[in-house]
Scaffold this active site. Sequence first.
Site, mmCIF file in Angstrom:
data_model
loop_
_atom_site.group_PDB
_atom_site.id
_atom_site.type_symbol
_atom_site.label_atom_id
_atom_site.label_comp_id
_atom_site.label_asym_id
_atom_site.label_seq_id
_atom_site.Cartn_x
_atom_site.Cartn_y
_atom_site.Cartn_z
ATOM 1 N N SER A 84 -54.351 -31.073 25.047
ATOM 2 C CA SER A 84 -54.357 -31.889 26.266
ATOM 3 C C SER A 84 -53.107 -31.722 27.112
ATOM 4 C CB SER A 84 -54.536 -33.365 25.901
ATOM 5 O OG SER A 84 -55.805 -33.576 25.313
ATOM 6 N N GLU B 147 0.788 -1.231 0.000
ATOM 7 C CA GLU B 147 0.000 0.000 0.000
ATOM 8 C C GLU B 147 0.823 1.286 0.000
ATOM 9 O OE1 GLU B 147 -3.397 0.094 -0.219
ATOM 10 O OE2 GLU B 147 -3.225 -2.062 -0.558
#
Length: 842
Positions: free
Chosen positions: A534, A93
């Site tokens: 139930s 870079e």
Amino acid sequence: MARRTSRPSLLRRLLLVLGALVLALVGTVVGVFLWFNRGLPSVEALRDYRPPQVTKVTCADGKVCAEYFLERRTLVDAATLPAHVRNAFLAAEDADFYRHEGLDYVGMVRAGIKALLPGGHLTGASTITQQACRNLLLSQERKLSRKIREWILTPRMERALTKDQILNLYLNQIYFGHNRYGVEEAALYYFGKHASGLSVAEAAMLAGVVQQPERINPVTSMTRAKGRQTYVLGQMLKHGLLAAREHDAALKAEVVLGPRPAPPVGPYYVEEIRRMLVARYGDTAVLTSGMRVEIAMEPKLQALADTALREGLETLDRRMGYQGALGELEGKRFAQLRTLLEKRIADTGRRSQEGALLVDLSRLAQPKQTAADDEGAEERPETSAEGEAAPTSDEVLVRAVPLVPLKEGLRLGGYVTQVDDSRKTATLDFVGRQGILVFSTVAWARPRGVGKWTQAPAKLSDVLKPGQLVRARVLSVPPAGKPLEVTLDQVPEVQGALTVIDPATRRVLALSGGYDFARSSFNRATQAHRQPGSAFKPFLYAAALQSQKFTPVSVLNDAPEAVRDPWTGKVWKPHNYERSGFEGPMTLRQALTKSKNTVSVRLIEAITPQVAIDFARRAGIRSEMPDNLTLALGTGEVTVLELANAYTTFDTLGKYADPVLLVRVTDVRGTTLEEHQAAPEETIPPPVAYVATSLMRSVVEEGTAVAVRDLGRPAAGKTGTANEYRDAWFSGYTPDLVATAWVGFDDHSSLGTGETGGRAALPIWLGFMRAALDGKPARDFELPPGVQTVRVDPSSGLLAGAHVPGRAESFLEGTAPTAEAPKPGEATPDRFLMEEPGRDRL
């Protein structure tokens, strides 16, 4: 003379014009500076800059099992990194980083000229300081105004910070693709090691990623990553940052990817925790403040719960039939795409590291992505890099198709190339490998959406046709060159949930809220309210026991009857699951064991709905419950977590406590923000809870949940099936664990005739419990004071004398029968059939 006078005059005019131009230029520069200097951020703050930090979630095993973040970043001090790691980024870079003052003036002029040209845009000339400035203080927008602000701030950053400080900020801030920020997270993700352990070859490859993170990285394309690595190594050699011998060795070194991150465990649990934290602290704090969170989830049990739920839903879904192909493609069209896909596999360059790569062709049938990309996504479609031709629509489509490493059990989409009924086989193409599907493995694939007893397919061509895209699962992986053994697969349309609680601590050990979090994040364990059917009855029966009007051997009549509900005024004809086969007088134990609805309605009439509601509240049901007789059949709506916690109150002998998911939260400095542990309170008498458990033990020993006997240890529980088979439940427990499983459709559609709690939900519960309790010694339920156990005659409910065989029965102290059953052959007293005063009969 006149001519001599004119020359100095002309020169003066030229100097004046030149001076004016210089002044104008200086004025313009000053004006631009003053204009863009307004409101610029201070670089001084970067001295103590701390980027957003990840909130880490630790599970019960002490390991980090989840993270919440905006940017996944782990800070590392650049000074501790090897020189070759730092040098790789400098070479890639900004090789002159330690020699310039922040700006590359020649590059700036070149970039400015390009920007002013027709169709030009700002490119290049960014030093590491400029990149750090842009990432930390400005935006990523590609505008001249942003570039000017960057030029103003960069020298200030150079004056405020040392070069090493700037490099440290840069290495911790930059993006590396796949949602990884900073060199440490990138090293962990791509190579499975800390940044301090990177080799020269790995560091150069990582430095090369920064240019185009989503496109040039070793996961997306090893080929492109190697090309960029070669450039970085060359720059290191050129600028004297690497010796020739090291350069040559790094070029030849094989770069091996680290293992891909394992799929997250318990995504529904983790998301539930995130919602809880956001409600308390806000979204920003959760995603950026670096909290440390401890939760109750036990990863091993959570994995078992997830597996049990998925397998149970898949089994149920296959009973419903085959969903059909995902789509179709003409052979010519598939051939075109196949060529591009082969090129893409070759471009990854990863075959040697991970074995053969296959293509999940299901995306070709779903070109529009509907679920979030996961960590293993190979590549996202993106705009082409500068200087490259824009990708075609086919190339964009191919980029979106996942590549997956071949392994047994892999599930993916395939293309049917041939169906041979004579050999009873079909050939599937996964681009990276062929697969053979045998008819015997798809005999279940009857047409979907029709009656239960539809005839199974007679031949393979009834199921598959060439040109179809279908989901498949790899059964076995033979050596290269031989076809894979595969079978049909499908994603269940039916959904479910499973919650597991430790009764000793009330901690929620596992919580699965659906089949696939990536497809639907709706948590059916905590967010869905469904009728328990139930599965609500144990609260009614326990309330009846606590009233001491009833005992386990109290006799009620299972018979058809029309009842006018005094709470609603409506006439109602309760019926049993079978809709026939009424069995007449029976005990409470028998009625719960067989889940008799008619008896439950008689029972709630006797004790009133309000008494049942009060009991259920004390057990832990917090949702609204109907104040009428239908409550006996579970017509109220509850969440899976809520019902599981209420059953836990039975298991803990009547002690209620809130379920614990979130254990502790601390801030980044270690200060405790909140801490939770169970605070049990006795809300139900222990004898009542124990006798209720005793009744539910009969359900699993000889009733609707008899399959639970396979556990080979004491257990209790109750099945539940809502009206029209819309919901199927099983909630049950052992002395060690409590779990509740639910199955249903999100749109409340019917599961189909016969898909009861015992058939659809119980196998999920049992699959989990069998694995979770494997190797643990069996324990019996604790017997509390206040329970009397006597032998009774099951047929009469009276004490079993010396001449009558009997069974042990548990009673609340003082409620056991006192009369002895008659000897065989003697007259038996009439059995008491309850006649409740004030009940309207029709």
